[in-house]
Structures are given as structure tokens and as C-alpha cells.
Motif scaffolding. Structure first.
Motif, mmCIF file in Angstrom:
data_model
loop_
_atom_site.group_PDB
_atom_site.id
_atom_site.type_symbol
_atom_site.label_atom_id
_atom_site.label_comp_id
_atom_site.label_asym_id
_atom_site.label_seq_id
_atom_site.Cartn_x
_atom_site.Cartn_y
_atom_site.Cartn_z
ATOM 1 N N ASN A 293 0.831 -1.212 0.000
ATOM 2 C CA ASN A 293 0.000 0.000 0.000
ATOM 3 C C ASN A 293 0.863 1.260 0.000
ATOM 4 N N ARG A 294 1.971 1.200 0.742
ATOM 5 C CA ARG A 294 2.854 2.374 0.774
ATOM 6 C C ARG A 294 3.471 2.633 -0.601
ATOM 7 N N GLU A 295 3.931 1.592 -1.272
ATOM 8 C CA GLU A 295 4.495 1.759 -2.616
ATOM 9 C C GLU A 295 3.442 2.279 -3.584
ATOM 10 N N GLU A 296 2.229 1.755 -3.445
ATOM 11 C CA GLU A 296 1.157 2.196 -4.340
ATOM 12 C C GLU A 296 0.808 3.661 -4.096
ATOM 13 N N ASP A 297 0.823 4.079 -2.827
ATOM 14 C CA ASP A 297 0.539 5.480 -2.519
ATOM 15 C C ASP A 297 1.638 6.398 -3.059
ATOM 16 N N ILE A 298 2.887 5.941 -2.960
ATOM 17 C CA ILE A 298 3.996 6.756 -3.489
ATOM 18 C C ILE A 298 3.860 6.926 -5.000
ATOM 19 N N GLU A 299 3.535 5.835 -5.684
ATOM 20 C CA GLU A 299 3.351 5.926 -7.138
ATOM 21 C C GLU A 299 2.189 6.850 -7.485
ATOM 22 N N ALA A 300 1.134 6.807 -6.667
ATOM 23 C CA ALA A 300 -0.006 7.685 -6.937
ATOM 24 C C ALA A 300 0.379 9.149 -6.748
ATOM 25 N N VAL A 301 1.191 9.436 -5.719
ATOM 26 C CA VAL A 301 1.626 10.824 -5.490
ATOM 27 C C VAL A 301 2.528 11.297 -6.625
ATOM 28 N N ILE A 302 3.438 10.428 -7.074
ATOM 29 C CA ILE A 302 4.331 10.804 -8.189
ATOM 30 C C ILE A 302 3.525 11.069 -9.457
ATOM 31 N N ALA A 303 2.534 10.217 -9.695
ATOM 32 C CA ALA A 303 1.697 10.419 -10.882
ATOM 33 C C ALA A 303 0.927 11.732 -10.789
ATOM 34 N N LEU A 304 0.482 12.082 -9.589
ATOM 35 C CA LEU A 304 -0.245 13.342 -9.414
ATOM 36 C C LEU A 304 0.666 14.543 -9.634
ATOM 37 N N ILE A 305 1.923 14.454 -9.135
ATOM 38 C CA ILE A 305 2.876 15.563 -9.338
ATOM 39 C C ILE A 305 3.169 15.757 -10.823
ATOM 40 N N ARG A 306 3.349 14.639 -11.526
ATOM 41 C CA ARG A 306 3.617 14.742 -12.964
ATOM 42 C C ARG A 306 2.397 15.276 -13.715
ATOM 43 N N ASP A 307 1.224 14.813 -13.283
ATOM 44 C CA ASP A 307 0.015 15.249 -13.979
ATOM 45 C C ASP A 307 -0.224 16.746 -13.787
ATOM 46 N N LYS A 308 0.030 17.252 -12.588
ATOM 47 C CA LYS A 308 -0.183 18.672 -12.290
ATOM 48 C C LYS A 308 1.027 19.532 -12.638
ATOM 49 N N ASP A 309 2.142 18.877 -12.973
ATOM 50 C CA ASP A 309 3.380 19.594 -13.307
ATOM 51 C C ASP A 309 3.796 20.521 -12.159
ATOM 52 N N LEU A 310 3.841 19.941 -10.959
ATOM 53 C CA LEU A 310 4.192 20.718 -9.775
ATOM 54 C C LEU A 310 5.701 20.717 -9.589
ATOM 55 N N PRO A 311 6.279 21.858 -9.147
ATOM 56 C CA PRO A 311 7.732 21.907 -8.918
ATOM 57 C C PRO A 311 8.101 21.090 -7.675
ATOM 58 N N LEU A 312 9.070 20.229 -7.829
ATOM 59 C CA LEU A 312 9.475 19.347 -6.732
ATOM 60 C C LEU A 312 10.149 20.125 -5.614
ATOM 61 N N ASP A 313 10.918 21.189 -5.963
ATOM 62 C CA ASP A 313 11.599 21.979 -4.930
ATOM 63 C C ASP A 313 10.592 22.677 -4.018
ATOM 64 N N ALA A 314 9.531 23.188 -4.607
ATOM 65 C CA ALA A 314 8.518 23.865 -3.788
ATOM 66 C C ALA A 314 7.836 22.880 -2.830
ATOM 67 N N ILE A 315 7.603 21.678 -3.312
ATOM 68 C CA ILE A 315 6.965 20.669 -2.445
ATOM 69 C C ILE A 315 7.884 20.300 -1.288
ATOM 70 N N ILE A 316 9.195 20.149 -1.584
ATOM 71 C CA ILE A 316 10.154 19.781 -0.532
ATOM 72 C C ILE A 316 10.267 20.894 0.499
ATOM 73 N N SER A 317 10.318 22.160 0.028
ATOM 74 C CA SER A 317 10.425 23.285 0.966
ATOM 75 C C SER A 317 9.173 23.397 1.834
ATOM 76 N N ARG A 318 8.024 23.155 1.230
ATOM 77 C CA ARG A 318 6.789 23.182 2.015
ATOM 78 C C ARG A 318 6.788 22.081 3.092
ATOM 79 N N MET A 319 7.259 20.908 2.746
ATOM 80 C CA MET A 319 7.297 19.801 3.702
ATOM 81 C C MET A 319 8.266 20.081 4.842
ATOM 82 N N GLU A 320 9.441 20.709 4.501
ATOM 83 C CA GLU A 320 10.396 21.046 5.555
ATOM 84 C C GLU A 320 9.852 22.136 6.462
ATOM 85 N N ALA A 321 9.105 23.079 5.893
ATOM 86 C CA ALA A 321 8.527 24.150 6.711
ATOM 87 C C ALA A 321 7.429 23.613 7.630
ATOM 88 N N ALA A 322 6.710 22.622 7.164
ATOM 89 C CA ALA A 322 5.645 22.051 7.987
ATOM 90 C C ALA A 322 6.236 21.238 9.130
#
Length: 322
Positions: A293-322
Motif C-alpha cells: 500500500n505504501r508503494e502504491e501510494d507513493i506511485e499515486a503521489v508521483i503520478a499526481l505531481i507529474r500530472d499537475k506539473d508541480l515543482p518538486l523543490d517547492a513541495i520539498i520546501s513546504r514539507m520542511e517548513a511544515a
């Protein structure tokens, strides 16, 4: 039971008559019946004798005395008493002194008879046996005779043989006043039967509960065995869907969700029927399912990032700030 303060004046006269007539040789006991009559039991007399609380006429006491004498004669107690040779002089005085000593001991024991009965009953129920009752009664008799000897002001010296004879007669009186060993044996038997009758329904309920748990485990195992086959057929027929839609449309009628829908106690009861090897295998399967389930969730998140074309650096900075 034998406290004379609870008896009427007429009944006290009857008790005094019995003491004078029977003396120290014949044990007897008495108690108040449910209708306030006086119930008398005499050793050797096969039936209890009754008399009222108040005399019906002036001859009531005489009639009861005559009835007692008739019963004694029928049981040959009176004949054996009359057949004894009379002793004169010092021997007669010694006999009277010993009889008075015995009567004093019996009288003191009568006042304690209710307490002694309760103590014996409690001892039998606690120890679950009747062993030691006779020894306890002998100790009570010896203590009573010792107190009576200390209390009397005058009397001849008692030889050890005479003392044993007196203790034996007092012991006979005490045994007649207290319940027999057969009564206590029957009491233990009845209490054990009552406990067994209470335990058997509990065992039956437990066996029924265990049987139902086993049936539930068997049905659960059957469902888990057929579940992969059904899922494989469904996957072969249906095209692949996104993960989010798959989670929304998947039916929760499989055995795992049914297991989690149970209460904690029922779930634990079911799992307790598993062997150690089965329990370890189940734990490994759960760990593998969580990893998948964890691997499947990771693949789903990666697919969502690619689909939305989200910047990976912004996501990492947001996670570190949280």
C-alpha cells in the motif's frame, strides 16, 4: 436453642422433670417447635415427644410425665436402670457427686449448643471434610469437665478411670445434642452437587462459544482463500482505473473488513484459535500488505505531481517548513 429464657413457665417445669428423671445416664435434647410446642428427643426413644407451651389443664404435666415413662419402659431404658445394683455408703455419695458433675457439664453445654452447631457447620464447609470433628468435641468435653471440677466446692478425688468415665458420658450427651456425622456428610454432598450444577451450565456456554468461534474462523479462512481468485477474475474483466477511483469503488465485503467490523473481544477470540505459525504468517502478510500500500501510494503521489506539473523543490520546501 436450649436457653431456658425462651421457654414458658410450664415448659421449664417439663425440662426440670426430664433432668430429674433421666439424670446423667440418658442423653436428651429439646427445642421449641414452630408452633411454640416443646419438642423433646430422648436417647433410645424412637419418636420425638411434644408438649404445649401452656398446660391445657392441671394434669398436663402428669400426662406428659406418664408418656415419657411409658416410652422409656418400651425402650427398656427404665428396666436397665432399675436392674443396676444399689450402692450404699460412700459409693452412693460418690455416684451422686459424679452424676451432679455430669449434669452441670451438660447444662453448661446446652447453653452453648447453638454456637457449637454454627462453629461445626462453618468448619465442615470450609475444610470440605468431617475429619477432626470428634476430636474437637472431645476437647470441648474435657474443657467443660475441667471447669466444672474447678467450680465445685466439695467432692471426692476422681481417679483417672472415673474421670474418663465422666468425660465419656458427657461426650455421649454432647453427641446427642449436636448433629451426627451423617448429617454433615449429607450437607457436604448437597453443597458439592449444587456447585456442580452451577458449573455445568457455564461449561456448556463456554463450549458453545468456542464452537461458534471455530466456525467463524473456518468461514473466515474459506473467504480469504476464495478472495484472491475472485479479485483476479474481476481485474481480468475490468480495465485499470486510477487509484482514487479504485479505492472509492472497491467493495468492503471481503473477510478482512468483516474481521475489522467485529468487536475487539470477538476479534481476539477468533485470532486466539490460530496456531503460532499461522499467527506469524498472518503478521508477515499484514506487513507485506502495508508495504504494498505504501508503494502504491507513493506511485499515486508521483503520478499526481507529474500530472499537475508541480515543482518538486517547492513541495520539498513546504514539507520542511511544515
Amino acid at each position: 436453642m436450649c436457653k431456658q429464657t425462651n421457654y414458658s413457665k410450664y415448659q421449664k417445669r417439663v425440662i426440670k422433670f426430664l433432668n430429674d428423671l433421666l439424670g446423667a445416664d440418658t442423653p436428651f435434647t429439646y427445642e421449641r417447635a414452630n408452633n411454640n410446642h416443646l419438642k423433646v428427643l430422648i436417647d433410645g426413644v424412637t419418636k420425638p415427644l411434644f408438649t404445649g407451651s401452656t398446660p391445657s389443664d392441671c394434669k398436663s404435666i402428669n400426662n406428659f410425665m406418664a408418656e415419657v415413662k411409658r416410652e422409656l419402659k418400651a425402650s427398656k431404658k427404665e428396666e436397665s436402670k432399675l436392674s443396676q445394683p444399689e450402692k450404699t455408703g460412700v459409693v452412693s455419695a460418690v455416684t451422686l457427686s459424679n452424676d451432679k458433675l455430669i449434669q452441670n457439664c451438660v447444662k453448661s453445654l446446652r447453653t452453648r449448643i447453638t454456637v457449637l452447631k454454627e462453629q461445626e457447620k462453618e468448619s465442615v464447609l470450609n475444610n470440605k471434610c468431617i475429619n477432626g470433628l470428634n476430636l474437637k468435641r472431645i476437647e470441648i468435653v474435657k474443657h467443660s469437665v475441667s471447669l466444672a471440677l474447678q467450680a465445685r466446692k466439695q467432692g471426692t478425688y476422681l481417679k483417672p478411670k472415673e474421670l474418663r468415665t465422666i468425660e465419656g458420658m458427657v461426650h455421649n450427651h454432647l453427641n446427642f445434642m449436636l448433629p451426627s456425622m451423617a448429617y454433615y456428610a449429607e450437607l457436604l454432598n448437597s453443597t458439592s452437587k449444587d456447585k456442580l450444577a452451577k458449573v455445568q451450565p457455564n461449561k456448556q456456554q463456554a463450549s458453545v462459544h468456542n464452537e461458534s468461534n471455530k466456525n467463524n474462523v473456518i468461514s473466515l479462512e474459506d473467504k480469504t482463500q476464495h478472495a484472491p481468485i475472485k479479485e483476479a477474475k474481476k481485474l481480468a474483466k475490468k480495465p485499470k482505473q486510477p487509484v482514487s477511483n479504485k479505492n472509492m469503488n472497491t467493495k468492503n465485503s471481503n473477510s478482512a473488513t468483516e474481521l475489522m467490523a467485529m468487536s475487539a473481544n470477538n476479534r481476539v477470540s477468533l485470532l486466539r484459535n490460530l496456531t503460532k505459525a499461522q499467527a506469524l504468517m498472518l503478521i508477515d502478510d499484514i506487513n507485506q500488505a502495508m508495504a504494498a500500500n505504501r508503494e502504491e501510494d507513493i506511485e499515486a503521489v508521483i503520478a499526481l505531481i507529474r500530472d499537475k506539473d508541480l515543482p518538486l523543490d517547492a513541495i520539498i520546501s513546504r514539507m520542511e517548513a511544515a
